[in-house]
Write a protein that holds these residues in place. Structure first.
Motif, PDB file in Angstrom:
ATOM      1  N   PRO A 200       0.781  -1.241   0.000  1.00  0.00           N
ATOM      2  CA  PRO A 200       0.000   0.000   0.000  1.00  0.00           C
ATOM      3  C   PRO A 200       0.813   1.291   0.000  1.00  0.00           C
ATOM      4  O   PRO A 200       0.281   2.344  -0.318  1.00  0.00           O
ATOM      5  CB  PRO A 200      -0.821  -0.105   1.284  1.00  0.00           C
ATOM      6  CG  PRO A 200      -0.023  -0.998   2.171  1.00  0.00           C
ATOM      7  CD  PRO A 200       0.686  -1.954   1.258  1.00  0.00           C
ATOM      8  N   ILE A 201       2.105   1.229   0.355  1.00  0.00           N
ATOM      9  CA  ILE A 201       2.903   2.447   0.467  1.00  0.00           C
ATOM     10  C   ILE A 201       4.159   2.352  -0.385  1.00  0.00           C
ATOM     11  O   ILE A 201       4.570   1.264  -0.771  1.00  0.00           O
ATOM     12  CB  ILE A 201       3.316   2.732   1.927  1.00  0.00           C
ATOM     13  CG1 ILE A 201       4.178   1.588   2.469  1.00  0.00           C
ATOM     14  CG2 ILE A 201       2.111   3.013   2.792  1.00  0.00           C
ATOM     15  CD1 ILE A 201       4.838   1.856   3.791  1.00  0.00           C
ATOM     16  N   LYS A 202       4.746   3.515  -0.637  1.00  0.00           N
ATOM     17  CA  LYS A 202       6.043   3.580  -1.304  1.00  0.00           C
ATOM     18  C   LYS A 202       6.999   4.290  -0.344  1.00  0.00           C
ATOM     19  O   LYS A 202       6.619   5.276   0.292  1.00  0.00           O
ATOM     20  CB  LYS A 202       5.939   4.358  -2.609  1.00  0.00           C
ATOM     21  CG  LYS A 202       7.261   4.475  -3.315  1.00  0.00           C
ATOM     22  CD  LYS A 202       7.154   5.229  -4.611  1.00  0.00           C
ATOM     23  CE  LYS A 202       8.478   5.093  -5.309  1.00  0.00           C
ATOM     24  NZ  LYS A 202       9.128   6.194  -5.753  1.00  0.00           N
TER      25      LYS A 202
ATOM     26  N   PRO B   4       0.032  11.205  -3.615  1.00  0.00           N
ATOM     27  CA  PRO B   4      -0.070  11.888  -4.903  1.00  0.00           C
ATOM     28  C   PRO B   4      -1.508  12.229  -5.279  1.00  0.00           C
ATOM     29  O   PRO B   4      -1.742  13.134  -6.064  1.00  0.00           O
ATOM     30  CB  PRO B   4       0.516  10.886  -5.900  1.00  0.00           C
ATOM     31  CG  PRO B   4       1.312   9.935  -5.098  1.00  0.00           C
ATOM     32  CD  PRO B   4       0.722   9.931  -3.720  1.00  0.00           C
ATOM     33  N   ASP B   5      -2.466  11.530  -4.677  1.00  0.00           N
ATOM     34  CA  ASP B   5      -3.877  11.804  -4.959  1.00  0.00           C
ATOM     35  C   ASP B   5      -4.404  12.977  -4.140  1.00  0.00           C
ATOM     36  O   ASP B   5      -5.508  13.430  -4.350  1.00  0.00           O
ATOM     37  CB  ASP B   5      -4.729  10.570  -4.680  1.00  0.00           C
ATOM     38  CG  ASP B   5      -4.338   9.406  -5.581  1.00  0.00           C
ATOM     39  OD1 ASP B   5      -3.873   9.661  -6.704  1.00  0.00           O
ATOM     40  OD2 ASP B   5      -4.495   8.253  -5.153  1.00  0.00           O
TER      41      ASP B   5
ATOM     42  N   LEU C  91      -3.748   4.669   4.359  1.00  0.00           N
ATOM     43  CA  LEU C  91      -2.359   4.772   3.905  1.00  0.00           C
ATOM     44  C   LEU C  91      -2.161   4.335   2.453  1.00  0.00           C
ATOM     45  O   LEU C  91      -1.073   4.504   1.905  1.00  0.00           O
ATOM     46  CB  LEU C  91      -1.461   3.939   4.819  1.00  0.00           C
ATOM     47  CG  LEU C  91      -1.349   4.490   6.249  1.00  0.00           C
ATOM     48  CD1 LEU C  91      -0.776   3.446   7.193  1.00  0.00           C
ATOM     49  CD2 LEU C  91      -0.521   5.749   6.271  1.00  0.00           C
ATOM     50  N   MET C  92      -3.193   3.799   1.828  1.00  0.00           N
ATOM     51  CA  MET C  92      -3.080   3.313   0.451  1.00  0.00           C
ATOM     52  C   MET C  92      -2.600   4.441  -0.467  1.00  0.00           C
ATOM     53  O   MET C  92      -3.172   5.526  -0.491  1.00  0.00           O
ATOM     54  CB  MET C  92      -4.431   2.783  -0.028  1.00  0.00           C
ATOM     55  CG  MET C  92      -4.362   2.066  -1.352  1.00  0.00           C
ATOM     56  SD  MET C  92      -3.351   0.572  -1.350  1.00  0.00           S
ATOM     57  CE  MET C  92      -4.291  -0.527  -0.335  1.00  0.00           C
ATOM     58  N   GLY C  93      -1.505   4.189  -1.175  1.00  0.00           N
ATOM     59  CA  GLY C  93      -0.952   5.155  -2.114  1.00  0.00           C
ATOM     60  C   GLY C  93       0.003   6.166  -1.493  1.00  0.00           C
ATOM     61  O   GLY C  93       0.541   7.023  -2.189  1.00  0.00           O
ATOM     62  N   MET C  94       0.235   6.067  -0.185  1.00  0.00           N
ATOM     63  CA  MET C  94       1.076   7.032   0.520  1.00  0.00           C
ATOM     64  C   MET C  94       2.542   6.845   0.151  1.00  0.00           C
ATOM     65  O   MET C  94       3.010   5.725  -0.018  1.00  0.00           O
ATOM     66  CB  MET C  94       0.902   6.837   2.030  1.00  0.00           C
ATOM     67  CG  MET C  94       1.462   7.953   2.867  1.00  0.00           C
ATOM     68  SD  MET C  94       0.642   9.548   2.650  1.00  0.00           S
ATOM     69  CE  MET C  94      -0.985   9.210   3.292  1.00  0.00           C
TER      70      MET C  94
ATOM     71  N   VAL D 104       7.954  -4.205   6.936  1.00  0.00           N
ATOM     72  CA  VAL D 104       6.992  -3.164   7.322  1.00  0.00           C
ATOM     73  C   VAL D 104       5.750  -3.812   7.921  1.00  0.00           C
ATOM     74  O   VAL D 104       5.238  -4.802   7.400  1.00  0.00           O
ATOM     75  CB  VAL D 104       6.598  -2.306   6.101  1.00  0.00           C
ATOM     76  CG1 VAL D 104       5.591  -1.226   6.495  1.00  0.00           C
ATOM     77  CG2 VAL D 104       7.824  -1.680   5.456  1.00  0.00           C
ATOM     78  N   LEU D 105       5.269  -3.227   9.015  1.00  0.00           N
ATOM     79  CA  LEU D 105       4.029  -3.643   9.660  1.00  0.00           C
ATOM     80  C   LEU D 105       3.007  -2.523   9.543  1.00  0.00           C
ATOM     81  O   LEU D 105       3.355  -1.347   9.615  1.00  0.00           O
ATOM     82  CB  LEU D 105       4.251  -3.918  11.149  1.00  0.00           C
ATOM     83  CG  LEU D 105       5.228  -5.011  11.529  1.00  0.00           C
ATOM     84  CD1 LEU D 105       5.436  -5.009  13.038  1.00  0.00           C
ATOM     85  CD2 LEU D 105       4.727  -6.356  11.050  1.00  0.00           C
ATOM     86  N   MET D 106       1.739  -2.936   9.411  1.00  0.00           N
ATOM     87  CA  MET D 106       0.652  -1.969   9.356  1.00  0.00           C
ATOM     88  C   MET D 106      -0.614  -2.663   9.867  1.00  0.00           C
ATOM     89  O   MET D 106      -0.886  -3.800   9.476  1.00  0.00           O
ATOM     90  CB  MET D 106       0.456  -1.524   7.903  1.00  0.00           C
ATOM     91  CG  MET D 106      -0.570  -0.453   7.701  1.00  0.00           C
ATOM     92  SD  MET D 106      -0.761  -0.057   5.941  1.00  0.00           S
ATOM     93  CE  MET D 106       0.883   0.517   5.520  1.00  0.00           C
ATOM     94  N   GLU D 107      -1.337  -2.001  10.738  1.00  0.00           N
ATOM     95  CA  GLU D 107      -2.608  -2.561  11.175  1.00  0.00           C
ATOM     96  C   GLU D 107      -3.547  -2.598   9.971  1.00  0.00           C
ATOM     97  O   GLU D 107      -3.601  -1.647   9.185  1.00  0.00           O
ATOM     98  CB  GLU D 107      -3.226  -1.718  12.283  1.00  0.00           C
ATOM     99  CG  GLU D 107      -2.504  -1.829  13.608  1.00  0.00           C
ATOM    100  CD  GLU D 107      -3.223  -1.075  14.711  1.00  0.00           C
ATOM    101  OE1 GLU D 107      -4.477  -1.159  14.793  1.00  0.00           O
ATOM    102  OE2 GLU D 107      -2.533  -0.402  15.480  1.00  0.00           O
ATOM    103  N   LYS D 108      -4.306  -3.689   9.845  1.00  0.00           N
ATOM    104  CA  LYS D 108      -5.216  -3.830   8.706  1.00  0.00           C
ATOM    105  C   LYS D 108      -6.172  -2.656   8.599  1.00  0.00           C
ATOM    106  O   LYS D 108      -6.453  -2.172   7.510  1.00  0.00           O
ATOM    107  CB  LYS D 108      -6.000  -5.137   8.817  1.00  0.00           C
ATOM    108  CG  LYS D 108      -5.174  -6.359   8.562  1.00  0.00           C
ATOM    109  CD  LYS D 108      -5.999  -7.631   8.702  1.00  0.00           C
ATOM    110  CE  LYS D 108      -5.096  -8.845   8.583  1.00  0.00           C
ATOM    111  NZ  LYS D 108      -5.832 -10.099   8.782  1.00  0.00           N
TER     112      LYS D 108
END
Length: 107
Positions: free
Chosen positions: A4-6, A96-97, A75-78, A65-69
């Motif tokens: 989900p992230i870059k 970017p959005d 965070l999608m696209g962050m 990397v960890l992320m809570e569901k």
């Protein structure tokens, strides 16, 4: 799995530097998340932590990397970047959005 992230190259370099030089235990991963607050009702967070129930785990260029569901939709696209200038230093979160940019203080 969709990542989900870059994480930009400067941010990757700083994360690796922190992991190598700040006594981060080997079993810890980078945790990316959100928390309530901030001007837009949300603030972004970075830290190091062990995996917990409800976490998604993935790798970005070899960085675990960890992320809570429940945070994934926020965070999608962050894009996570690192800035090191004369007046400021730290990680930034940009999507970017969206045109707004948020900064995270510290490491």
């Amino acid at each position: 799995m969709i990542i989900p992230i870059k994480i930009t190259e400067p941010a990757q370099a700083e994360i690796r530097n922190i992991m190598a030089n700040k006594n981060i235990p080997a079993e810890y991963c980078l945790r990316v998340g959100v928390k309530g607050g901030g001007c837009g009702g949300m603030a972004y967070a970075l830290g190091f932590d062990k995996q917990k129930d409800g976490d998604e785990k993935f790798e970005v260029e070899g960085i675990p990397v960890l992320m809570e569901k429940k945070h994934m939709m926020f965070l999608m696209g962050m894009h996570i970047d690192f800035f090191d200038g004369n007046d400021a230093r730290g990680f930034t979160f940009t999507n970017p959005d969206r045109k707004k940019q948020e900064k995270v203080k510290g490491e």
